[in-house]
Enzyme design. Structure first.
Site, PDB file in Angstrom:
ATOM      1  N   TYR A   1      11.284 -26.433  22.070  1.00 36.21           N
ATOM      2  CA  TYR A   1       9.891 -25.918  22.785  1.00 36.21           C
ATOM      3  C   TYR A   1      10.157 -26.174  24.090  1.00 36.21           C
ATOM      4  O   TYR A   1      10.198 -27.239  24.451  1.00 36.21           O
ATOM      5  CB  TYR A   1       9.048 -26.678  22.048  1.00 36.21           C
ATOM      6  CG  TYR A   1       8.419 -26.224  20.523  1.00 36.21           C
ATOM      7  CD1 TYR A   1       8.977 -26.745  19.522  1.00 36.21           C
ATOM      8  CD2 TYR A   1       7.320 -25.248  20.330  1.00 36.21           C
ATOM      9  CE1 TYR A   1       8.825 -26.475  18.380  1.00 36.21           C
ATOM     10  CE2 TYR A   1       6.898 -25.037  19.034  1.00 36.21           C
ATOM     11  CZ  TYR A   1       7.607 -25.435  17.849  1.00 36.21           C
ATOM     12  OH  TYR A   1       7.294 -25.403  16.572  1.00 36.21           O
TER      13      TYR A   1
ATOM     14  N   PRO B   1       0.654 -19.606  17.130  1.00 37.32           N
ATOM     15  CA  PRO B   1       1.983 -20.075  16.320  1.00 37.32           C
ATOM     16  C   PRO B   1       2.595 -21.405  17.008  1.00 37.32           C
ATOM     17  O   PRO B   1       3.567 -21.614  16.468  1.00 37.32           O
ATOM     18  CB  PRO B   1       2.894 -18.904  16.292  1.00 37.32           C
ATOM     19  CG  PRO B   1       2.621 -17.958  17.588  1.00 37.32           C
ATOM     20  CD  PRO B   1       0.938 -18.369  17.871  1.00 37.32           C
TER      21      PRO B   1
ATOM     22  N   LYS C   1       1.703 -23.493  12.102  1.00 34.74           N
ATOM     23  CA  LYS C   1       0.767 -23.784  11.077  1.00 34.74           C
ATOM     24  C   LYS C   1      -0.041 -22.817  10.327  1.00 34.74           C
ATOM     25  O   LYS C   1      -0.447 -23.109   9.310  1.00 34.74           O
ATOM     26  CB  LYS C   1      -0.462 -24.565  11.936  1.00 34.74           C
ATOM     27  CG  LYS C   1      -0.059 -25.997  12.174  1.00 34.74           C
ATOM     28  CD  LYS C   1       0.005 -27.173  11.231  1.00 34.74           C
ATOM     29  CE  LYS C   1       0.776 -28.390  11.613  1.00 34.74           C
ATOM     30  NZ  LYS C   1       2.400 -28.104  10.934  1.00 34.74           N
TER      31      LYS C   1
ATOM     32  N   TYR D   1       2.740 -31.922  13.103  1.00 32.66           N
ATOM     33  CA  TYR D   1       3.913 -31.206  12.795  1.00 32.66           C
ATOM     34  C   TYR D   1       4.444 -31.026  11.409  1.00 32.66           C
ATOM     35  O   TYR D   1       4.767 -29.907  10.665  1.00 32.66           O
ATOM     36  CB  TYR D   1       5.057 -31.207  13.903  1.00 32.66           C
ATOM     37  CG  TYR D   1       5.968 -30.079  14.062  1.00 32.66           C
ATOM     38  CD1 TYR D   1       5.630 -29.274  15.089  1.00 32.66           C
ATOM     39  CD2 TYR D   1       6.915 -29.832  13.127  1.00 32.66           C
ATOM     40  CE1 TYR D   1       6.262 -27.923  14.925  1.00 32.66           C
ATOM     41  CE2 TYR D   1       7.798 -28.636  13.222  1.00 32.66           C
ATOM     42  CZ  TYR D   1       7.522 -27.781  14.198  1.00 32.66           C
ATOM     43  OH  TYR D   1       8.264 -26.606  14.458  1.00 32.66           O
TER      44      TYR D   1
HETATM   45  P1  RFL Z   1      -0.851 -11.979   5.617  1.00 30.77           P
HETATM   46  O1  RFL Z   1       0.402 -12.387   5.760  1.00 30.77           O
HETATM   47  O2  RFL Z   1      -1.356 -11.368   6.881  1.00 30.77           O
HETATM   48  O3  RFL Z   1      -1.178 -11.050   4.434  1.00 30.77           O
HETATM   49  C1  RFL Z   1      -2.350 -10.481   4.130  1.00 30.77           C
HETATM   50  C2  RFL Z   1      -2.068  -9.275   3.278  1.00 30.77           C
HETATM   51  O4  RFL Z   1      -3.251  -8.307   3.216  1.00 30.77           O
HETATM   52  C3  RFL Z   1      -2.888  -7.040   3.352  1.00 30.77           C
HETATM   53  N1  RFL Z   1      -4.190  -6.459   3.721  1.00 30.77           N
HETATM   54  C4  RFL Z   1      -4.990  -5.462   2.813  1.00 30.77           C
HETATM   55  N2  RFL Z   1      -4.690  -5.411   1.457  1.00 30.77           N
HETATM   56  C5  RFL Z   1      -5.666  -4.430   0.788  1.00 30.77           C
HETATM   57  N3  RFL Z   1      -6.718  -4.114   1.369  1.00 30.77           N
HETATM   58  C6  RFL Z   1      -6.854  -4.366   2.627  1.00 30.77           C
HETATM   59  N4  RFL Z   1      -8.145  -3.931   3.184  1.00 30.77           N
HETATM   60  C7  RFL Z   1      -5.876  -5.094   3.244  1.00 30.77           C
HETATM   61  N5  RFL Z   1      -5.973  -5.850   4.676  1.00 30.77           N
HETATM   62  C8  RFL Z   1      -4.952  -6.091   4.737  1.00 30.77           C
HETATM   63  C9  RFL Z   1      -1.770  -6.985   4.637  1.00 30.77           C
HETATM   64  O5  RFL Z   1      -1.330  -5.706   4.231  1.00 30.77           O
HETATM   65  C10 RFL Z   1      -1.232  -8.131   4.211  1.00 30.77           C
HETATM   66  O6  RFL Z   1       0.083  -7.845   3.321  1.00 30.77           O
HETATM   67  O7  RFL Z   1      -1.751 -13.301   5.483  1.00 30.77           O
HETATM   68  P2  RFL Z   1      -1.674 -14.490   4.569  1.00 30.77           P
HETATM   69  O8  RFL Z   1      -1.300 -14.143   3.428  1.00 30.77           O
HETATM   70  O9  RFL Z   1      -3.108 -15.430   4.963  1.00 30.77           O
HETATM   71  O10 RFL Z   1      -0.484 -15.249   5.531  1.00 30.77           O
HETATM   72  C11 RFL Z   1      -0.673 -15.673   6.719  1.00 30.77           C
HETATM   73  C12 RFL Z   1       0.617 -15.878   7.580  1.00 30.77           C
HETATM   74  O11 RFL Z   1       1.173 -14.612   7.465  1.00 30.77           O
HETATM   75  C13 RFL Z   1       0.382 -16.226   8.820  1.00 30.77           C
HETATM   76  O12 RFL Z   1      -0.497 -17.468   9.071  1.00 30.77           O
HETATM   77  C14 RFL Z   1       1.804 -16.888   9.623  1.00 30.77           C
HETATM   78  O13 RFL Z   1       2.688 -15.839   9.652  1.00 30.77           O
HETATM   79  C15 RFL Z   1       1.372 -17.473  10.988  1.00 30.77           C
HETATM   80  N6  RFL Z   1       2.805 -17.674  11.699  1.00 30.77           N
HETATM   81  C16 RFL Z   1       3.448 -19.038  11.396  1.00 30.77           C
HETATM   82  N7  RFL Z   1       2.960 -19.776  10.572  1.00 30.77           N
HETATM   83  C17 RFL Z   1       3.546 -20.854  10.052  1.00 30.77           C
HETATM   84  O14 RFL Z   1       3.072 -21.729   9.145  1.00 30.77           O
HETATM   85  N8  RFL Z   1       4.697 -21.145  10.639  1.00 30.77           N
HETATM   86  C18 RFL Z   1       5.284 -20.577  11.814  1.00 30.77           C
HETATM   87  O15 RFL Z   1       6.285 -20.949  12.097  1.00 30.77           O
HETATM   88  C19 RFL Z   1       4.468 -19.305  11.933  1.00 30.77           C
HETATM   89  N9  RFL Z   1       5.038 -18.615  13.175  1.00 30.77           N
HETATM   90  C20 RFL Z   1       3.276 -16.893  12.615  1.00 30.77           C
HETATM   91  C21 RFL Z   1       4.522 -17.277  13.339  1.00 30.77           C
HETATM   92  C22 RFL Z   1       2.715 -15.800  13.063  1.00 30.77           C
HETATM   93  C23 RFL Z   1       3.312 -15.012  13.912  1.00 30.77           C
HETATM   94  N10 RFL Z   1       2.589 -13.576  14.454  1.00 30.77           N
HETATM   95  C24 RFL Z   1       3.213 -12.418  13.995  1.00 30.77           C
HETATM   96  C25 RFL Z   1       1.401 -13.761  14.703  1.00 30.77           C
HETATM   97  C26 RFL Z   1       5.130 -16.646  14.482  1.00 30.77           C
HETATM   98  C27 RFL Z   1       4.402 -15.365  14.568  1.00 30.77           C
HETATM   99  C28 RFL Z   1       4.927 -14.601  15.728  1.00 30.77           C
HETATM  100  C1  PHB Z   2       9.728 -19.010  13.941  1.00 32.42           C
HETATM  101  O1  PHB Z   2       9.186 -18.142  13.767  1.00 32.42           O
HETATM  102  O2  PHB Z   2      10.840 -19.449  13.680  1.00 32.42           O
HETATM  103  C2  PHB Z   2       8.658 -20.044  14.648  1.00 32.42           C
HETATM  104  C3  PHB Z   2       7.443 -19.770  15.107  1.00 32.42           C
HETATM  105  C4  PHB Z   2       6.852 -20.479  15.750  1.00 32.42           C
HETATM  106  C5  PHB Z   2       6.777 -22.020  15.676  1.00 32.42           C
HETATM  107  C6  PHB Z   2       8.093 -22.367  15.081  1.00 32.42           C
HETATM  108  C7  PHB Z   2       9.109 -21.219  14.664  1.00 32.42           C
HETATM  109  O3  PHB Z   2       6.288 -22.833  16.153  1.00 32.42           O
END
Ligand code: RFL
Ligand code: PHB
Length: 390
Positions: free
Chosen positions: A201, A293, A297, A385
Site C-alpha cells: 500500500y 476497498p 473489508k 486487517y
Molecule cells: P455483490 O457481489 O454486489 O452481489 C450482489 C448480487 O446481486 C445481484 N442483483 C440482483 N439480483 C436480482 N435482482 C436485483 N434487482 C438485483 N440487483 C442486484 C447482482 O447482480 C449481484 O450478483 O454483493 P455481495 O454478495 O454483498 O458481496 C459484496 C462484495 O462483492 C464486495 O463487498 C467486495 O467486492 C468489496 N471489495 C473487497 N472486499 C474485500 O473484502 N476485500 C477486498 O480486497 C476487496 N476489494 C472490493 C475490492 C470491491 C471493489 N470494487 C469493484 C468496488 C476491490 C474493488 C475494486
Molecule cells: C485486491 O483486489 O487484490 C485488493 C483490493 C483491495 C485491497 C487489497 C487487495 O485493500
C-alpha cells in the site's frame, strides 16, 4: 413455488447464505438478475480474513482455496519512497489473511450449489420483494417474459448496493449514512508475476497505489484516479508508467509489466443502512453497507453478516426462537461500523485529497510513521486487517 428463504442476489453473500442454509437443512432459492458468467466476470476483492476462510471450510468449499490461495502474514506500507512491513501474524498471535479472488470464491460456491441441487434462477428480471411486513412474504420475478411468484418465510436481500431490496423498504423505516470520497481506483489485472510477495500500500504525492495479486503468475494493481477519469484514458503503457512513478525505487525497478486482461474504475464510498432487518426482509452484504476497498473489508463483511443471519435462521427453524433474528441487525451493525471506521481511516491516511495541503500531507506522513514505528499502532492496524472477532 414455495421455499423457506428466498435469497435475492448471487454474489458472495447470497451464494454463501444459500450454502449455509443448505447445510442446516433449510430450503432456499436464489434469484439473480445477471447470468452466472456475468457474475463470474466481475473482478473484485482479493483478501480473505481468517474467519471468512473458516466459514468457507464449514460449508465444504475450501479445498481449492487451500490449494491455490496465498497465505499472507504481513503487508507493506510505503511512504516517502521507503517500504515498511506490518507483521500481522506477529502482532495478532499468528492470524493471517488469504489472497484468493472473489471470482474464485464465487466459482467454488456456484459449483457447491449445483452439487447440492438447490435452485438458482439466473437472468431473473424485475425481482420484487413483497409483503415482508406480514407473515407471508412473496417475491415475484420475470423469466423469459413470464411472471413467477415465490412464497416464502423470509427474504434475504443479498443484492448489492444497487439492488432492489433496500429500495423496497418504506422511507422512514430506514436510515442511511454516507460518505463519498473525491477519487476512485483504476484497477488492472495482468498475467505477470507480483512485484513483491506481499501487498504494498503506497502513499505518494501523485496519489495512492496498491500492488496486489491473485496468484504467483497473476497481479492486480490499483492507482488512485479522479472521479471523472475513464478507462479509455489509460493505455496499459500509461498505467505501468504511472504505477512506476508512485512505487518505491526497488519495486519500480523490479515490476514486470504486460498486457492487461481487465481494467476498471471504481469510485470510493462508504454507505450504511440501518437497521438491516424489516419484518421478514433481512439485508446482508453490500445491500446494507459499502466500504472503500482500502481496508479489504467489503467481501469479509458480507460473509460476517451471512454468518449471523444463517445462525439466526437456524435458531428460528430448529429451536422455534426468533431471538437471533431480533438481534441480527444490531449484532451485524456493531461489526460493520468497526470495519467502516477502519476502511475510512486507511483511506484517509493513504490517499491524496483535492484539498490536501502541505500541513495535511505532513500529518498523514506522521501518522504512517507512527503506525509502522509503534507496537500499539501496528497491532491496531493488524488486528483490524486480519479481521475482528465475530
Ligand atoms: P455483490 O457481489 O454486489 O452481489 C450482489 C448480487 O446481486 C445481484 N442483483 C440482483 N439480483 C436480482 N435482482 C436485483 N434487482 C438485483 N440487483 C442486484 C447482482 O447482480 C449481484 O450478483 O454483493 P455481495 O454478495 O454483498 O458481496 C459484496 C462484495 O462483492 C464486495 O463487498 C467486495 O467486492 C468489496 N471489495 C473487497 N472486499 C474485500 O473484502 N476485500 C477486498 O480486497 C476487496 N476489494 C472490493 C475490492 C470491491 C471493489 N470494487 C469493484 C468496488 C476491490 C474493488 C475494486
Ligand atoms: C485486491 O483486489 O487484490 C485488493 C483490493 C483491495 C485491497 C487489497 C487487495 O485493500
Amino acid at each position: 413455488m414455495r421455499t423457506q428463504v428466498a435469497i435475492i442476489g448471487a454474489g458472495p453473500a447470497g451464494l454463501l447464505l444459500g450454502q449455509l442454509l443448505h447445510t442446516y437443512g433449510i430450503d432456499n432459492v436464489i434469484l439473480e438478475r445477471r447470468s452466472a458468467d456475468y457474475v463470474l466476470s466481475r473482478i473484485r476483492a482479493g483478501v480473505l480474513e481468517q474467519g471468512t476462510v473458516s466459514l468457507l471450510e464449514e460449508v465444504g468449499v475450501a479445498t481449492r482455496l487451500h490449494r491455490e490461495g496465498l497465505v499472507h502474514g504481513g503487508i507493506e506500507l510505503a511512504f516517502d519512497g521507503v517500504r515498511h512491513r506490518i507483521d500481522m501474524a506477529g502482532s495478532t498471535g499468528g492470524k493471517v489473511v488469504t489472497v484468493y479472488g472473489q471470482t474464485e470464491v464465487t466459482h467454488d460456491l456456484m459449483d457447491a450449489r449445483k452439487a447440492a441441487g438447490r435452485i438458482s434462477i439466473y437472468e431473473a428480471d424485475n425481482v420484487t420483494p413483497l409483503d415482508f411486513d406480514g407473515e407471508r412474504p412473496r417475491v415475484t420475478y420475470v423469466k423469459d417474459g413470464i411472471t413467477h411468484e415465490i412464497v416464502c418465510d423470509f427474504i434475504a436481500g443479498c443484492d448489492g448496493s444497487h439492488g432492489i431490496c433496500h429500495q423496497s423498504v418504506p422511507e422512514g423505516a430506514i436510515r442511511t449514512y454516507q460518505r463519498g470520497y473525491p477519487f476512485g481506483w483504476l484497477g488492472i489485472l495482468s498475467n505477470t508475476p507480483p512485484v513483491s510477495p506481499e501487498l504494498i500500500y503506497t502513499k505518494h504525492e501523485r496519489g495512492f497505489a496498491l500492488c496486489s495479486m491473485r496468484s504467483p503468475t497473476r497481479s492486480r494493481y490499483y492507482l488512485q484516479c479522479t472521479l471523472d477519469d475513464r478507462v479509455d484514458n489509460w493505455s496499459d503503457q500509461q498505467f505501468w508508467d504511472e504505477l512506476k512513478r508512485r512505487l518505491d525505487r526497488e519495486a519500480a525497478d523490479t515490476l514486470v509489466t504486460g498486457p492487461s486482461i481487465e481494467k476498471s474504475i471504481a469510485p470510493l464510498r462508504s454507505f450504511v443502512a440501518e437497521p438491516m432487518r424489516f419484518g421478514r426482509l433481512m439485508l446482508a452484504g453490500d445491500a446494507a453497507h459499502i466500504v472503500p476497498p482500502t481496508g479489504a473489508k467489503g467481501l469479509n463483511l458480507a460473509v460476517s453478516d451471512v454468518r449471523y443471519l444463517s445462525h439466526a435462521l437456524r435458531e428460528y427453524y430448529a429451536d422455534k426462537s426468533s431471538a437471533g433474528l431480533d438481534d441480527y441487525s444490531s449484532r451485524a451493525l456493531a461489526r460493520v461500523w468497526k470495519a467502516v471506521r477502519f476502511s475510512w481511516w486507511m483511506t484517509s491516511m493513504m490517499h491524496r485529497f483535492p484539498d490536501t495541503d502541505p500541513f495535511t500531507d505532513r500529518v498523514q506522513l506522521a501518522e504512517l510513521s507512527y503506525v509502522v514505528g509503534s507496537k500499539a499502532a501496528t497491532t491496531s492496524l493488524a488486528e483490524n486487517y486480519v479481521g475482528l472477532p465475530f
